[in-house]
Design an enzyme around this catalytic site. Structure first.
Site, PDB file in Angstrom:
ATOM      1  N   ASN A  71      -6.560   6.738   4.311  1.00 30.15           N
ATOM      2  CA  ASN A  71      -7.983   7.072   4.183  1.00 30.15           C
ATOM      3  C   ASN A  71      -8.290   8.560   4.267  1.00 30.15           C
ATOM      4  OD1 ASN A  71      -8.209   4.327   4.044  1.00 30.15           O
ATOM      5  ND2 ASN A  71      -9.394   4.106   5.926  1.00 30.15           N
ATOM      6  N   ASN A  91      -9.312   3.770  -0.909  1.00 30.85           N
ATOM      7  CA  ASN A  91      -9.715   4.856  -0.016  1.00 30.85           C
ATOM      8  C   ASN A  91      -8.842   6.100  -0.138  1.00 30.85           C
ATOM      9  OD1 ASN A  91     -11.937   3.475   0.998  1.00 30.85           O
ATOM     10  ND2 ASN A  91     -10.718   2.477   2.573  1.00 30.85           N
ATOM     11  N   HIS A 134       0.828  -1.213   0.000  1.00 31.32           N
ATOM     12  CA  HIS A 134       0.000   0.000   0.000  1.00 31.32           C
ATOM     13  C   HIS A 134       0.864   1.265   0.000  1.00 31.32           C
ATOM     14  CE1 HIS A 134      -4.146   1.049  -0.012  1.00 31.32           C
ATOM     15  NE2 HIS A 134      -4.332   1.305   1.258  1.00 31.32           N
TER      16      HIS A 134
END
Length: 189
Positions: A66, A112, A19
Site C-alpha cells: 500500500n 493499492n 500478491h
C-alpha cells in the site's frame, strides 16, 4: 537507466502470496541476467545490471504494497527518471493465471500498490500485468490475492516467470508487443 519495480510485501510469510508475483518476476530477471546482489536502498532492495544493452535498476519496495510509491518515488528522484522510464510488475486479477499483458497508464483498478505508485510518480509508467485469475466472487478476492500459490500452480508460475525473464530484453528495448507474443508462445510450448 530504467527502473523496473516488482510489487509485493516483504517477509517470508508473504513470499509465495499471489500478491508477490511482482517480487518473483524481478527476482527471476535478476537471476537470469546476472544482476549484482540485492542491497538495501530506497526503502527496499535494489539490484543493478543489464538486460540486453539497457542498464536497469531492479527494485522491490519494503514499504508494503500500500506504500510502494514511497520507495519508487525515492529511486525515481535519485536517478532523475521520468515516469516513462519506470516499469512496474504486478499481480492482475482480471487476467487468467499465466497470462502477461503490458500497457502504459490506466487506472489502478483497486490495486493499492498501483494507486500508491501513481500518487508518487504519476500515471505514465509501464505496467507488466501478471495474471493471477479471479476467485469468482468479490468476497473471496482478499484471501485469493494474499493466499499462497497452490502446489498445482507452481509449475505454471515458474514457466511464466521464466518466460518473462527470458524475454526481458524485448521489454527493455521497448518492444512490448513482441515481448507479450514471445511470453505467450513460451507459455503455449
Amino acid at each position: 537507466m530504467q527502473l523496473w519495480v516488482g510489487l509485493g510485501n516483504p517477509g517470508a510469510n508473504h513470499a509465495l502470496n499471489r500478491h508477490n508475483v511482482g517480487f518473483m518476476a524481478v527476482d527471476a530477471i535478476a537471476e537470469v541476467h546476472g544482476f549484482d546482489p540485492w542491497k538495501k536502498q530506497f526503502q527496499g532492495w535494489s539490484a543493478t545490471g543489464r538486460v540486453g544493452t539497457e542498464r536497469l535498476l531492479l527494485l522491490k519496495p519494503a514499504t508494503y504494497m500500500n506504500e510502494s510509491g514511497r520507495s519508487i518515488g525515492e529511486a525515481r528522484h535519485f536517478y532523475k527518471l521520468e515516469a516513462a522510464d519506470i516499469t512496474v510488475f504486478h499481480d492482475e486479477l482480471d487476467l487468467d493465471p499465466g497470462r502477461v499483458k503490458v500497457k502504459v497508464g490506466g487506472g489502478a483498478a483497486g490495486h493499492n500498490g498501483l494507486r500508491s505508485t501513481e500518487a508518487h510518480v504519476g500515471n505514465g509508467f509501464r505496467r507488466v500485468r501478471l495474471g493471477i485469475g479471479h476467485p469468482g466472487h468479490k468476497d473471496r478476492v482478499l484471501g485469493h490475492v494474499l493466499g499462497n500459490y497452490a502446489k498445482a500452480e507452481i509449475d505454471s508460475l515458474a514457466a511464466m516467470l521464466g518466460a518473462v525473464a527470458a524475454e526481458a530484453p524485448l521489454l527493455a528495448s521497448a518492444h512490448d508487443v513482441r515481448f507479450m507474443n514471445e511470453v505467450a508462445r513460451r507459455m503455449a510450448d
